[in-house]
Enzyme design. Structure first.
Site, short mmCIF file in Angstrom:
data_model
loop_
_atom_site.label_atom_id
_atom_site.label_comp_id
_atom_site.label_asym_id
_atom_site.label_seq_id
_atom_site.Cartn_x
_atom_site.Cartn_y
_atom_site.Cartn_z
NE ARG A 1 -3.91 -2.17 2.03
CZ ARG A 1 -3.69 -3.46 2.19
NH1 ARG A 1 -2.51 -3.87 2.61
NH2 ARG A 1 -4.63 -4.34 1.93
CG HIS B 1 -1.74 -13.36 3.60
ND1 HIS B 1 -1.63 -12.00 3.55
CD2 HIS B 1 -2.82 -13.61 4.39
CE1 HIS B 1 -2.61 -11.44 4.28
NE2 HIS B 1 -3.32 -12.41 4.80
CB CYS C 1 -0.34 -30.63 -12.52
SG CYS C 1 0.19 -31.94 -11.40
CG ASN D 1 3.51 0.08 10.61
OD1 ASN D 1 4.03 -0.89 10.09
ND2 ASN D 1 2.64 0.85 9.98
P1 NAD Z 1 0.88 -3.31 3.92
O1 NAD Z 1 1.63 -3.07 2.68
O2 NAD Z 1 -0.57 -3.06 3.97
O3 NAD Z 1 1.53 -2.47 5.13
C1 NAD Z 1 2.88 -2.42 5.38
C2 NAD Z 1 3.10 -1.44 6.54
O4 NAD Z 1 4.48 -1.45 6.86
C3 NAD Z 1 2.71 0.01 6.19
O5 NAD Z 1 1.88 0.51 7.24
C4 NAD Z 1 4.07 0.75 6.15
O6 NAD Z 1 3.97 2.06 6.64
C5 NAD Z 1 4.93 -0.11 7.05
N1 NAD Z 1 6.35 -0.10 6.73
C6 NAD Z 1 6.95 -0.12 5.52
N2 NAD Z 1 8.28 -0.20 5.66
C7 NAD Z 1 8.54 -0.22 6.99
C8 NAD Z 1 9.73 -0.30 7.75
N3 NAD Z 1 10.94 -0.36 7.18
N4 NAD Z 1 9.63 -0.31 9.09
C9 NAD Z 1 8.42 -0.24 9.70
N5 NAD Z 1 7.26 -0.16 9.03
C10 NAD Z 1 7.32 -0.17 7.67
O7 NAD Z 1 1.22 -4.76 4.26
P2 NAD Z 1 0.50 -5.78 5.14
O8 NAD Z 1 -0.23 -5.08 6.24
O9 NAD Z 1 1.53 -6.75 5.44
O10 NAD Z 1 -0.66 -6.50 4.29
C11 NAD Z 1 -0.89 -6.53 2.94
C12 NAD Z 1 -0.58 -7.79 2.20
O11 NAD Z 1 0.59 -7.63 1.47
C13 NAD Z 1 -0.33 -9.05 2.93
O12 NAD Z 1 -1.37 -9.84 2.55
C14 NAD Z 1 0.95 -9.69 2.37
O13 NAD Z 1 0.64 -11.02 2.01
C15 NAD Z 1 1.21 -8.91 1.16
N6 NAD Z 1 2.58 -8.55 0.77
C16 NAD Z 1 3.64 -9.31 1.17
C17 NAD Z 1 4.95 -8.93 0.84
C18 NAD Z 1 6.11 -9.78 1.27
O14 NAD Z 1 5.97 -11.01 1.35
N7 NAD Z 1 7.26 -9.19 1.59
C19 NAD Z 1 5.16 -7.76 0.12
C20 NAD Z 1 4.05 -7.02 -0.31
C21 NAD Z 1 2.77 -7.43 0.04
#
Ligand code: NAD
Length: 260
Positions: free
Chosen positions: A46, A131, A164, A230
């Site tokens: 996001r 997830h 598959c 966060n």
């Molecule tokens: P999100 O993207 O909604 O939120 C991430 C949060 O982390 C934000 O509020 C942001 O401000 C904060 N943030 C970013 N960098 C940061 C840092 N260095 N230190 C502290 N805070 C930080 O993600 P979400 O809440 O995890 O949920 C959304 C979905 O995204 C999940 O379903 C997940 O499966 C998926 N997703 C996963 C990955 C991954 O596997 N790395 C990457 C992108 C999205």
């Protein structure tokens, strides 16, 4: 920058407070989101430049019914998977692995699909992937599981939509798509761990995706404490006994220094 509920509280006071809570707690549960992995070079969903700005993931219904959706999905995966697979854990992931080695951390509940907690050293059976995982692909018909690397090799060799090898069924990555429920067993384990936690550490989650975002409230209701770390505010910050607005990796590294 960090802040707490009391005016005049400094960043280092809050990090000290978090360290004290960790020292006193025997059963800690971490709950992580995409924010713990941004310092490894994986964008969150996001934030600015996040995945959603480039391409929204498909719904499960669309994926099953529409061959064009699958073609686009596999083309995008072929481009992105090598980048994801090459990412390394950062200070934040290593801090949680350190807490597990200290016998403090029961489990990591994660929304991430990147496998970086296990890569940092958390035992696979101590990581609950709500997830799913991008590193596995499975057949929707017979359930055969393939590694991400094997599927990537098939795509590189020219397969547009790998199927598959056992039954010819449609394959999908072992991640939760929009419109799908979370895997029941993982969710049940996450709920049980959240209720049993003396301290839940929420790290790098916007806390807007349910039902996962309700887990910290379960810890609180069962009498545990909640710490939220966060970069930005979340809708559940009022639950936090310790609330730090800051960067996951450097903050958790400092916490480890303080408790070691
Ligand atoms: P999100 O993207 O909604 O939120 C991430 C949060 O982390 C934000 O509020 C942001 O401000 C904060 N943030 C970013 N960098 C940061 C840092 N260095 N230190 C502290 N805070 C930080 O993600 P979400 O809440 O995890 O949920 C959304 C979905 O995204 C999940 O379903 C997940 O499966 C998926 N997703 C996963 C990955 C991954 O596997 N790395 C990457 C992108 C999205």
């Amino acid at each position: 920058m960090s802040r707490g509920s009391d005016a005049g509280t400094t960043d280092s006071d809050l990090v000290e407070l978090l360290a004290q809570k960790i020292i006193k707690s025997r059963r800690i549960v971490a709950f992580t989101g995409a924010g713990i992995s941004t310092e490894s070079g994986i964008p969150d969903y996001r934030g600015p430049g996040g995945v959603w700005e480039r391409q929204a993931p498909p719904t499960i219904g669309d994926y099953l019914e529409n061959p064009e959706t699958r073609r686009i999905f596999w083309a995008a995966r072929k481009e992105r998977y090598p980048g994801l697979a090459s990412r390394k854990p950062n200070q934040g992931h290593y801090a949680l692995a350190h807490l597990e080695r200290m016998g403090k951390l029961d489990v990591v509940i994660t929304q991430n699909i990147d496998g970086l907690h296990q890569a940092a050293g958390n035992a696979a059976d101590h990581v609950i992937e709500l997830h799913g995982s991008a590193h596995h692909v499975r057949c929707l018909t017979c359930g055969t599981v393939y590694s991400g690397a094997d599927i990537q090799a098939r795509q590189e060799a020219g397969e547009v939509e790998p199927d598959c090898l056992v039954c010819g069924g449609i394959l999908r990555t072992a991640t939760v798509l929009f419109g799908e429920p979370l895997p029941r067993e993982a969710l049940d384990r996450a709920i049980a761990a959240s209720r049993a936690a003396e301290l839940m550490l929420v790290i790098g989650s916007s806390l807007v995706v349910n039902p996962a975002a309700r887990l910290p409230g379960m810890t609180k209701k069962a009498g545990g404490a909640v710490a939220i770390l966060n970069r930005t505010a979340t809708p559940h910050d009022n639950l936090a006994d310790v609330h730090i607005i800051g960067e996951a990796g450097p903050t958790l590294s400092r916490v480890i220094e303080l408790i070691s």
